[in-house]
Design an enzyme around this catalytic site. Structure first.
Site, PDB file in Angstrom:
ATOM      1  N   ASP A  34      25.345   0.896  -8.747  1.00  0.00           N
ATOM      2  CA  ASP A  34      25.242   1.488  -7.413  1.00  0.00           C
ATOM      3  C   ASP A  34      26.318   2.545  -7.226  1.00  0.00           C
ATOM      4  OD1 ASP A  34      23.278  -0.297  -7.070  1.00  0.00           O
ATOM      5  OD2 ASP A  34      24.267  -1.473  -5.494  1.00  0.00           O
ATOM      6  N   TYR A  37      25.452   5.691  -8.942  1.00  0.00           N
ATOM      7  CA  TYR A  37      24.387   6.337  -8.181  1.00  0.00           C
ATOM      8  C   TYR A  37      24.972   7.061  -6.965  1.00  0.00           C
ATOM      9  CZ  TYR A  37      20.147   6.992  -5.468  1.00  0.00           C
ATOM     10  OH  TYR A  37      19.125   7.558  -4.737  1.00  0.00           O
ATOM     11  N   ASP A  38      25.843   6.359  -6.252  1.00  0.00           N
ATOM     12  CA  ASP A  38      26.454   6.970  -5.063  1.00  0.00           C
ATOM     13  C   ASP A  38      27.216   8.235  -5.427  1.00  0.00           C
ATOM     14  OD1 ASP A  38      25.425   4.970  -3.588  1.00  0.00           O
ATOM     15  OD2 ASP A  38      27.305   3.852  -3.374  1.00  0.00           O
ATOM     16  N   SER A  83     -11.970  -0.550   6.493  1.00  0.00           N
ATOM     17  CA  SER A  83     -11.377  -1.868   6.268  1.00  0.00           C
ATOM     18  C   SER A  83     -12.232  -2.587   5.212  1.00  0.00           C
ATOM     19  CB  SER A  83     -11.255  -2.589   7.601  1.00  0.00           C
ATOM     20  OG  SER A  83     -12.173  -3.600   7.696  1.00  0.00           O
ATOM     21  N   LEU A  84     -11.971  -3.836   4.969  1.00  0.00           N
ATOM     22  CA  LEU A  84     -12.691  -4.560   3.919  1.00  0.00           C
ATOM     23  C   LEU A  84     -13.401  -5.760   4.523  1.00  0.00           C
ATOM     24  CD1 LEU A  84     -10.016  -4.860   1.070  1.00  0.00           C
ATOM     25  CD2 LEU A  84     -12.110  -3.506   0.993  1.00  0.00           C
ATOM     26  N   GLU A 114      -7.166  -6.878  -7.572  1.00  0.00           N
ATOM     27  CA  GLU A 114      -5.783  -6.502  -7.224  1.00  0.00           C
ATOM     28  C   GLU A 114      -5.247  -7.489  -6.196  1.00  0.00           C
ATOM     29  OE1 GLU A 114      -6.243  -2.656  -5.452  1.00  0.00           O
ATOM     30  OE2 GLU A 114      -6.984  -1.758  -7.310  1.00  0.00           O
ATOM     31  N   LYS A 116      -3.966  -8.551  -2.682  1.00  0.00           N
ATOM     32  CA  LYS A 116      -4.117  -7.991  -1.335  1.00  0.00           C
ATOM     33  C   LYS A 116      -2.736  -8.056  -0.686  1.00  0.00           C
ATOM     34  CE  LYS A 116      -7.111  -8.125   2.702  1.00  0.00           C
ATOM     35  NZ  LYS A 116      -6.106  -7.927   3.717  1.00  0.00           N
ATOM     36  N   ASP A 118       0.112  -7.834   1.884  1.00  0.00           N
ATOM     37  CA  ASP A 118       0.125  -8.062   3.331  1.00  0.00           C
ATOM     38  C   ASP A 118       1.103  -7.111   4.007  1.00  0.00           C
ATOM     39  OD1 ASP A 118      -0.660  -9.192   5.654  1.00  0.00           O
ATOM     40  OD2 ASP A 118       0.524 -11.019   5.442  1.00  0.00           O
ATOM     41  N   ARG A 137      -3.228   3.810   9.505  1.00  0.00           N
ATOM     42  CA  ARG A 137      -4.690   3.752   9.505  1.00  0.00           C
ATOM     43  C   ARG A 137      -5.235   4.040  10.910  1.00  0.00           C
ATOM     44  NH1 ARG A 137      -8.179  -0.621  10.285  1.00  0.00           N
ATOM     45  NH2 ARG A 137     -10.232  -0.194   9.442  1.00  0.00           N
ATOM     46  N   GLU A 215      -0.207   0.515   0.846  1.00  0.00           N
ATOM     47  CA  GLU A 215       0.314  -0.442   1.797  1.00  0.00           C
ATOM     48  C   GLU A 215       1.839  -0.342   1.864  1.00  0.00           C
ATOM     49  OE1 GLU A 215      -2.529  -1.891   2.555  1.00  0.00           O
ATOM     50  OE2 GLU A 215      -1.891  -3.543   3.834  1.00  0.00           O
ATOM     51  N   TYR A 267      -2.941   2.114  -4.057  1.00  0.00           N
ATOM     52  CA  TYR A 267      -4.079   1.594  -4.822  1.00  0.00           C
ATOM     53  C   TYR A 267      -5.370   2.365  -4.607  1.00  0.00           C
ATOM     54  CZ  TYR A 267      -4.311  -0.569  -0.224  1.00  0.00           C
ATOM     55  OH  TYR A 267      -4.298  -0.764   1.128  1.00  0.00           O
ATOM     56  N   LYS A 332     -12.725  -4.931  -6.563  1.00  0.00           N
ATOM     57  CA  LYS A 332     -13.301  -3.587  -6.436  1.00  0.00           C
ATOM     58  C   LYS A 332     -14.190  -3.278  -7.636  1.00  0.00           C
ATOM     59  CE  LYS A 332      -9.242  -1.890  -4.025  1.00  0.00           C
ATOM     60  NZ  LYS A 332      -8.038  -1.081  -4.060  1.00  0.00           N
ATOM     61  N   LYS A 356      -9.710 -14.128   0.565  1.00  0.00           N
ATOM     62  CA  LYS A 356      -8.439 -14.546   1.174  1.00  0.00           C
ATOM     63  C   LYS A 356      -8.084 -15.973   0.792  1.00  0.00           C
ATOM     64  CE  LYS A 356      -8.107 -12.263   5.363  1.00  0.00           C
ATOM     65  NZ  LYS A 356      -7.007 -11.895   6.192  1.00  0.00           N
ATOM     66  N   CYS A 450      18.602 -20.886  33.380  1.00  0.00           N
ATOM     67  CA  CYS A 450      19.081 -21.153  32.025  1.00  0.00           C
ATOM     68  C   CYS A 450      19.216 -22.664  31.821  1.00  0.00           C
ATOM     69  CB  CYS A 450      20.431 -20.470  31.813  1.00  0.00           C
ATOM     70  SG  CYS A 450      21.231 -20.972  30.281  1.00  0.00           S
ATOM     71  N   CYS A 453      23.165 -23.547  31.602  1.00  0.00           N
ATOM     72  CA  CYS A 453      24.141 -23.402  32.690  1.00  0.00           C
ATOM     73  C   CYS A 453      23.492 -23.286  34.065  1.00  0.00           C
ATOM     74  CB  CYS A 453      25.019 -22.174  32.439  1.00  0.00           C
ATOM     75  SG  CYS A 453      24.142 -20.614  32.650  1.00  0.00           S
ATOM     76  N   CYS A 473      19.585 -15.350  29.648  1.00  0.00           N
ATOM     77  CA  CYS A 473      20.449 -15.915  30.675  1.00  0.00           C
ATOM     78  C   CYS A 473      21.442 -14.804  31.043  1.00  0.00           C
ATOM     79  CB  CYS A 473      21.181 -17.131  30.105  1.00  0.00           C
ATOM     80  SG  CYS A 473      22.627 -17.595  31.051  1.00  0.00           S
ATOM     81  N   CYS A 478      28.013 -18.440  30.480  1.00  0.00           N
ATOM     82  CA  CYS A 478      27.172 -19.567  30.072  1.00  0.00           C
ATOM     83  C   CYS A 478      27.787 -20.216  28.829  1.00  0.00           C
ATOM     84  CB  CYS A 478      25.771 -19.065  29.756  1.00  0.00           C
ATOM     85  SG  CYS A 478      24.721 -20.299  28.979  1.00  0.00           S
TER      86      CYS A 478
HETATM   87  S1  IVH Z   1      -8.671  -1.250  -0.623  1.00  0.00           S
HETATM   88  C1  IVH Z   1     -11.971   1.058   1.546  1.00  0.00           C
HETATM   89  N1  IVH Z   1      -6.815  -2.629  -1.889  1.00  0.00           N
HETATM   90  O1  IVH Z   1      -6.384  -4.797   3.289  1.00  0.00           O
HETATM   91  C2  IVH Z   1     -11.122  -0.017   1.003  1.00  0.00           C
HETATM   92  N2  IVH Z   1      -6.859  -2.713   0.473  1.00  0.00           N
HETATM   93  O2  IVH Z   1      -8.387  -6.083   4.942  1.00  0.00           O
HETATM   94  C3  IVH Z   1      -9.728   0.186   1.358  1.00  0.00           C
HETATM   95  N3  IVH Z   1      -5.077  -4.055   1.469  1.00  0.00           N
HETATM   96  O3  IVH Z   1      -7.128  -1.994   5.236  1.00  0.00           O
HETATM   97  C4  IVH Z   1      -8.844  -0.916   1.078  1.00  0.00           C
HETATM   98  N4  IVH Z   1      -4.116  -4.638  -0.423  1.00  0.00           N
HETATM   99  O4  IVH Z   1      -4.715  -2.307   4.410  1.00  0.00           O
HETATM  100  C5  IVH Z   1      -7.344  -2.291  -0.698  1.00  0.00           C
HETATM  101  N5  IVH Z   1      -5.201  -3.783  -3.130  1.00  0.00           N
HETATM  102  C6  IVH Z   1      -5.718  -3.424  -1.946  1.00  0.00           C
HETATM  103  C7  IVH Z   1      -5.179  -3.874  -0.734  1.00  0.00           C
HETATM  104  C8  IVH Z   1      -5.785  -3.498   0.463  1.00  0.00           C
HETATM  105  C9  IVH Z   1      -4.072  -4.725   0.906  1.00  0.00           C
HETATM  106  C10 IVH Z   1      -5.318  -3.977   2.917  1.00  0.00           C
HETATM  107  C11 IVH Z   1      -5.666  -2.612   3.432  1.00  0.00           C
HETATM  108  C12 IVH Z   1      -7.012  -2.760   4.092  1.00  0.00           C
HETATM  109  C13 IVH Z   1      -7.009  -4.220   4.405  1.00  0.00           C
HETATM  110  C14 IVH Z   1      -8.412  -4.734   4.595  1.00  0.00           C
END
Ligand code: IVH
Length: 716
Positions: A34, A37-38, A83-84, A114, A116, A118, A137, A215, A267, A332, A356, A450, A453, A473, A478
């Site tokens: 580090d 790097y600094d 979305s998915l 892949e 997912k 969060d 999004r 993400e 991704y 996918k 999920k 509270c 107190c 509070c 207190c």
């Molecule tokens: S593909 C058109 N790949 O999950 C498809 N989404 O529940 C676009 N997410 O809105 C999404 N990991 O925010 C894709 N490996 C991954 C992901 C992923 C997380 C999220 C993404 C999406 C949401 C849908």
């Protein structure tokens, strides 16, 4: 330095920093310390100070920039962010595969699985290889322009190329045996093999327009640390990494975002034009990686529903080891042409699905709701539960976050509730089993007074709009708050007063010996000895520890005061920038913000705190008690000392000192440590296995010394 020399050095340092950012943040394989790097970073800043024309938006120094925004602009996604569809069932996953096969009769189907991630979906737009706009999004067609926030994320390359983000040229230089000590041979700084980019450069170069999607997440380790810091700074803890990532990206001040441990994984593609790009998901991930992006760390290639199920099961086994939370697998169709031909519904693509995993949950009875009062007066509702075993431990209490949360979930005393503990998340009540209700369960009314107190409470919106409204509070006397303040002052991260823990704080407050931290310094031995279970020896030790604490550095005192939003990091920044407490307490809002990492939130909180007469008299009493109000952090960077104005470069391994220790000695003596050798270098300190820096020093005729001479110079 001439402009041409400066340009060359700038390009070299910027390239090195980009490669190290990639090695550290993308590949997770740091190759320098580090400190080194600094030093590189400071070197680059120094060049840019002398030659401001060299600053480009892609410079590593330009990640955190600009004044806070008043709002986010809206941006239209050139291609909607969909979305998915998702499922929790293996049977439904098999049906999905059959559905796709029906749409593509007789064709061979290949799949990529892949994790997912969060986090929050974002889209990044690069033009000419440079990061231009990044957006959330939003509703899928329009999102918020969060470019300035995204720029602070170090795993996000500001310019594209081979890993390191500054094009293939840098790799060629490394491959030819560049002038770095650490890595030689045909490898990138992170030890990654030379990417495909170098072999098929024409195909791999970034198209003129490239939108990538992925993400933003908060790392698990970063989340834990951040939450601990937030609690220490009197702020409410975030419930989970996803909420904290979301809250962070909503911040209007990029300085705050820069302090959040965010990362990004990519991704997918949005709009792409003018150039070539891959035709399958598998190749896309390879390509994104070669361009310098972080991609999912494990993926699976499958040819059948059976293989998909096996991959999903395997992902479930390994996902606990990732540095981000995952709530499922994304499946996918590999081939982009097949994807295009089967298209999408209005909401989601037909070629992908999210599987999920069920979160680790348990049911139990909610026996009671208690309310805890924190150091800043914040009232937190806590669920007292029938103890239950969940994810490796027995849980008897869980957070209910705040009043709004209880109301939104209609949580009542006596309910059967579902609690959840996923990864680093604090156990929380996530649902109520309405079917199990008898009707006799009383609702919970948040106390208007509270519980500690009896004083009035006031409702306050979360400080940064990322947490629900909280009650506080308002009585600063207190006992719960006073106890919390004493304990915090004595804590290891603050004034580090041994013996001043929870029990001591509670006793001192209970017996009326201490009402604020200044009272600690008036304590007498006989008062302490009179306390329950307090021997003369421990009483004496505590008094001695208090006496020692008077000399602690200013940042510890500042942090110890428990001013809202001032954590240890903020206190250190102030300590580095200002020589004394007086200087901090007389600086205006603008002056405060000239310190690194001090934004408007901290500055205003400090102004508010010092405007309070009670706090002013507290400071005067601490002064009268003889506490240190000067900043050693500030002084240690001063130019005084035997080595004032001298510049040093460290190379190789010294016999006894680590690099950090050697640098600290040099700096304490007023010298400066730099990352690379130039004509301006006064001394190169060389140890065993010194590399190219030593050669360069010899070539330039720079004085070369060893550890012994260094110790002499620094006056030890
Ligand atoms: S593909 C058109 N790949 O999950 C498809 N989404 O529940 C676009 N997410 O809105 C999404 N990991 O925010 C894709 N490996 C991954 C992901 C992923 C997380 C999220 C993404 C999406 C949401 C849908």
């Amino acid at each position: 330095m001439t402009l041409t020399e400066a340009q060359a050095r700038h390009a070299q340092f910027a390239g090195e920093i980009r490669r190290h950012d990639h090695a550290y943040y993308v590949a997770a394989k740091p190759v320098i310390s580090d400190l080194d790097y600094d030093l590189l970073y400071k070197e680059l800043q120094a060049i840019e100070k002398d030659f401001p024309d060299l600053v480009t938006p892609e410079s590593p120094t330009q990640r955190v920039g600009g004044a806070p925004l008043s709002e986010f602009k809206s941006v239209r996604h050139a291609i909607p962010m969909m979305s998915l569809d998702n499922t929790y069932s293996q049977a439904e996953l098999q049906e999905f595969v059959q559905r796709v096969q029906k749409l593509l009769p007789g064709e061979t189907l290949e799949w990529v699985v892949e994790p997912k991630v969060d986090g929050l979906a974002v889209s990044l737009r690069y033009e000419g290889g440079n990061f231009l706009v990044g957006a959330t999004r939003g509703d899928g067609t329009h999102g918020d322009d969060i470019t300035t926030n995204l720029r602070t994320i170090r795993s996000l390359p500001l310019s594209l190329g081979a890993p390191g983000g500054d094009g293939q040229a840098s790799h060629r230089r490394n491959a030819a045996g560049g002038d770095r000590d650490v890595v030689g041979g045909p490898e990138t700084a992170c030890g990654c093999p030379v990417p495909v980019a170098d072999r098929e450069a024409d195909q791999m170069a970034a198209p003129a327009v490239l939108e990538v999607r992925g993400e933003v997440y908060m790392t698990r380790s970063g989340f834990e640390k951040l939450n601990a810091e937030r609690v220490a700074a009197g702020e409410e803890a975030f419930a989970n990494p996803r909420n904290s990532a979301a809250g962070s990206l909503k911040q209007l001040d990029p300085k705050i975002v820069a302090q959040r441990p965010l990362a990004i994984v990519l991704y997918g593609l949005g709009q792409v034009a003018e150039g070539r790009w891959p035709g399958t998901q598998q190749a896309l991930l390879e390509w994104l990686k070669a361009l310098g992006f972080k991609t999912p760390e494990r993926t699976w290639f499958c040819r059948s529903a059976e293989e998909l199920l096996a991959a999903i099961a395997e992902l479930d086994q390994v996902r606990g080891g990732f540095n981000y939370e995952t709530d499922g697998a994304v499946i996918k169709l590999n081939d982009f042409d097949q994807q295009r031909r089967i298209g999408a519904t209005t909401k989601a693509p037909r070629w992908a699905i999210a599987y999920k995993y069920a979160a680790e949950q348990a049911r139990t009875r909610l026996k009671a709701i208690t309310v805890q009062v924190g150091r800043t007066g914040a009232l937190t509702p806590v669920a007292e539960l029938e103890p239950v075993f969940l994810a490796g431990s027995t849980i008897g209490r869980a957070t209910l976050h705040n009043e709004d949360y209880i109301r939104a979930k209609d949580i009542r005393i006596g309910d059967m509730v579902v609690i959840e503990k996923a990864g680093e998340v604090i156990p929380a009540v996530v649902a109520v089993e309405l079917a199990a209700r008898t009707g006799a369960e009383p609702g919970f009314t948040f106390p208007t007074a509270c519980p500690e107190c009896g004083a009035a409470t006031a409702k306050e919106t979360g400080p940064d709009d990322t947490t629900g409204a909280i009650w506080r509070c308002v009585n600063r006397e207190c006992p719960a708050q006073v106890r919390g303040r004493i304990e915090h002052w004595c804590s290891r991260g603050a004034m580090d007063i041994e013996g001043g823990g929870e029990v001591m704080a509670a006793q001192l407050v209970k017996h009326g010996l201490v009402r604020d931290v200044a009272d600690l310094y008036a304590l007498k031995l006989e008062q302490l000895v009179a306390l329950e279970r307090m021997g003369e020896k421990s009483a004496g030790n505590f008094l001695a520890a208090l006496a020692v604490s008077k000399t602690r550095d200013l940042w510890r005192l500042l942090f110890g005061l428990g001013i809202l939003h001032i954590g240890a990091g903020g206190a250190k920044s102030l300590g580095r920038h200002f020589p004394s407490l007086e200087a901090i307490l007389t600086a205006d809002e603008e002056a405060l913000q000239t310190a690194d990492d001090i934004g408007v939130v901290i500055a205003q909180s400090l102004l508010e705190w010092r405007a309070d007469g009670a706090n002013q008299s507290l400071i005067e009493r601490l002064r009268a008690a003889g506490l240190n109000f000067t900043s050693q952090l500030y002084q240690s960077q001063g130019a005084a000392g035997p080595l004032a104005g001298k510049s040093f470069v460290l190379t190789g391994t010294l016999p006894t000192l680590t690099r950090e220790a050697a640098a600290a000695r040099i700096e304490a003596a007023g010298g400066r440590v730099s990352g690379s050798v130039s004509k301006k270098t006064d001394y190169v300190v060389a140890g065993a296995e010194a590399g190219s820096k030593l050669e360069k020093a010899q070539k330039l005729g720079v004085k070369i010394i060893g550890e012994t001479e260094l110790l002499e110079l620094t006056g030890v």
